[in-house]
Design an enzyme around this catalytic site. Structure first.
Site, PDB file in Angstrom:
ATOM      1  N   LYS A 237       0.824  -1.211   0.000  1.00 22.17           N
ATOM      2  CA  LYS A 237       0.000   0.000   0.000  1.00 22.17           C
ATOM      3  C   LYS A 237       0.859   1.262   0.000  1.00 22.17           C
ATOM      4  O   LYS A 237       0.546   2.222  -0.690  1.00 22.17           O
ATOM      5  CB  LYS A 237      -0.999   0.110   1.158  1.00 22.17           C
ATOM      6  CG  LYS A 237      -0.946  -0.870   2.254  1.00 22.17           C
ATOM      7  CD  LYS A 237      -1.947  -0.567   3.330  1.00 22.17           C
ATOM      8  CE  LYS A 237      -1.278  -0.439   4.683  1.00 22.17           C
ATOM      9  NZ  LYS A 237      -0.281  -1.459   4.981  1.00 22.17           N
TER      10      LYS A 237
ATOM     11  N   ARG B  71      -7.272   1.840  11.073  1.00 22.74           N
ATOM     12  CA  ARG B  71      -6.905   0.441  11.272  1.00 22.74           C
ATOM     13  C   ARG B  71      -7.828  -0.234  12.269  1.00 22.74           C
ATOM     14  O   ARG B  71      -7.683  -1.429  12.505  1.00 22.74           O
ATOM     15  CB  ARG B  71      -5.479   0.367  11.819  1.00 22.74           C
ATOM     16  CG  ARG B  71      -4.400   0.056  10.812  1.00 22.74           C
ATOM     17  CD  ARG B  71      -3.075   0.078  11.554  1.00 22.74           C
ATOM     18  NE  ARG B  71      -2.044  -0.657  10.909  1.00 22.74           N
ATOM     19  CZ  ARG B  71      -1.074  -0.116  10.176  1.00 22.74           C
ATOM     20  NH1 ARG B  71      -1.063   1.174   9.931  1.00 22.74           N
ATOM     21  NH2 ARG B  71      -0.118  -0.863   9.679  1.00 22.74           N
TER      22      ARG B  71
ATOM     23  N   ARG C 159      12.545  -5.750   3.264  1.00 23.30           N
ATOM     24  CA  ARG C 159      12.225  -4.327   3.069  1.00 23.30           C
ATOM     25  C   ARG C 159      13.233  -3.438   3.801  1.00 23.30           C
ATOM     26  O   ARG C 159      13.567  -3.698   4.958  1.00 23.30           O
ATOM     27  CB  ARG C 159      10.805  -4.044   3.595  1.00 23.30           C
ATOM     28  CG  ARG C 159      10.379  -2.598   3.387  1.00 23.30           C
ATOM     29  CD  ARG C 159       8.883  -2.439   3.372  1.00 23.30           C
ATOM     30  NE  ARG C 159       8.259  -2.597   4.673  1.00 23.30           N
ATOM     31  CZ  ARG C 159       6.941  -2.487   4.862  1.00 23.30           C
ATOM     32  NH1 ARG C 159       6.134  -2.222   3.866  1.00 23.30           N
ATOM     33  NH2 ARG C 159       6.425  -2.648   6.071  1.00 23.30           N
TER      34      ARG C 159
ATOM     35  N   ARG D  84      13.654  -1.192   9.327  1.00 22.37           N
ATOM     36  CA  ARG D  84      12.876  -0.687  10.459  1.00 22.37           C
ATOM     37  C   ARG D  84      13.019  -1.627  11.638  1.00 22.37           C
ATOM     38  O   ARG D  84      13.108  -2.835  11.471  1.00 22.37           O
ATOM     39  CB  ARG D  84      11.396  -0.586  10.054  1.00 22.37           C
ATOM     40  CG  ARG D  84      11.065   0.708   9.361  1.00 22.37           C
ATOM     41  CD  ARG D  84       9.742   0.689   8.661  1.00 22.37           C
ATOM     42  NE  ARG D  84       8.668   0.041   9.390  1.00 22.37           N
ATOM     43  CZ  ARG D  84       7.445  -0.126   8.899  1.00 22.37           C
ATOM     44  NH1 ARG D  84       7.153   0.326   7.693  1.00 22.37           N
ATOM     45  NH2 ARG D  84       6.513  -0.736   9.600  1.00 22.37           N
TER      46      ARG D  84
ATOM     47  N   ARG E  79       2.259  -8.066  14.420  1.00 22.56           N
ATOM     48  CA  ARG E  79       1.611  -7.073  13.547  1.00 22.56           C
ATOM     49  C   ARG E  79       0.531  -7.737  12.688  1.00 22.56           C
ATOM     50  O   ARG E  79      -0.542  -7.165  12.483  1.00 22.56           O
ATOM     51  CB  ARG E  79       2.659  -6.386  12.655  1.00 22.56           C
ATOM     52  CG  ARG E  79       3.530  -5.427  13.446  1.00 22.56           C
ATOM     53  CD  ARG E  79       4.772  -5.027  12.696  1.00 22.56           C
ATOM     54  NE  ARG E  79       4.501  -4.391  11.423  1.00 22.56           N
ATOM     55  CZ  ARG E  79       5.403  -4.264  10.443  1.00 22.56           C
ATOM     56  NH1 ARG E  79       6.621  -4.739  10.608  1.00 22.56           N
ATOM     57  NH2 ARG E  79       5.091  -3.658   9.328  1.00 22.56           N
TER      58      ARG E  79
END
Ligand code: ADP
Length: 218
Positions: free
Chosen positions: A13, A88, A127, A160, A171
């Protein structure tokens, strides 16, 4: 047009939202980026936010709602925005819709980007991102042009702290329990378009462009 990007971590996204921002010039507002900017400060709030994020837990609704609604008060959002990572939870969705309604605004399109769990895990595992300008890279498929240096702003890129695979499990669990129910909520309103985030990038882009550019086809 007011657009929401909905979907699990790693579905793409953020990547699509940044590309849309460049195309249609509405500001891309990523809740995670707002939080990461707060984390850089030396304050009790920053340490609180850091705790939630590093565990993979959601930041409490009241705090999150205030942060995002304050951002949506800025004049650059008045003609449209691309909201990524918010709402969310059901409480966040209600607060957002109530606040927009007060100003005669509404959410017009929800892009629901999905991908199977194994794809999410693999993508998050590779990532990397820029802590300064929030550009997103992939160590294998889309590394920065110069090793470890952000193409956009020249800062050193990094992984991250919440991209650890143990934290990712938390998560994904938070997503399944608290965010997945929003899919039905927006689908019932008739404003949700599902995008298959596991397809090759150009096909994902075509689906997003079709949904964002031709709302009358929904
Ligand atoms: P991703 O979409 O890959 O999970 P984000 O950058 O959107 O990454 O979010 C990172 C973290 O920030 C989340 O795991 C959560 O701790 C916090 N966060 C972001 N948006 C919200 C939100 N709307 N409500 C609660 N917590 C949030």
């Amino acid at each position: 047009m007011n657009i929401i990007m909905l979907g699990p971590p790693g579905a793409g996204k953020g990547t699509q939202a940044k590309r849309l921002e460049a195309e249609i010039h509405y500001p891309h507002i990523a809740s995670g980026d707002l939080l990461r900017d707060i984390r850089k400060e030396d304050s009790p709030l920053a340490r609180q936010v850091q705790g939630y994020m590093d565990r993979g837990d959601y930041v409490p609704d009241d705090l999150m709602i205030k942060i995002v609604l304050d951002r949506l008060d800025q004049p650059d959002t008045q003609n449209g925005f691309i909201l990524d990572g918010f709402p969310r939870t059901a409480a966040q969705a209600e607060a957002l819709q109530a606040e927009l309604a007060k100003e005669g605004r509404q959410v017009e399109l929800v892009l629901y980007v999905t991908a199977p769990r194994d794809v999410l895990v693999q993508r998050i595992g590779s990532r990397i991102s820029c802590p300064n300008c929030h550009a997103i890279y992939n160590a294998y498929t889309k590394p920065p042009r110069v090793d470890s240096i952000c193409d956009v702003c020249g800062h050193i890129v990094e992984r991250r702290t919440d991209e650890d695979l143990n934290v990712l499990a938390t998560r994904l669990e938070a997503y399944a329990r608290q965010t997945q129910p929003l899919v039905d909520h927006f689908r019932e309103k008739g404003i949700l378009v599902q995008i298959d985030g596991s397809l090759p990038m150009d096909e994902v882009e075509a689906q997003v462009d079709a949904a964002a550019g031709m709302p009358e086809l929904r």
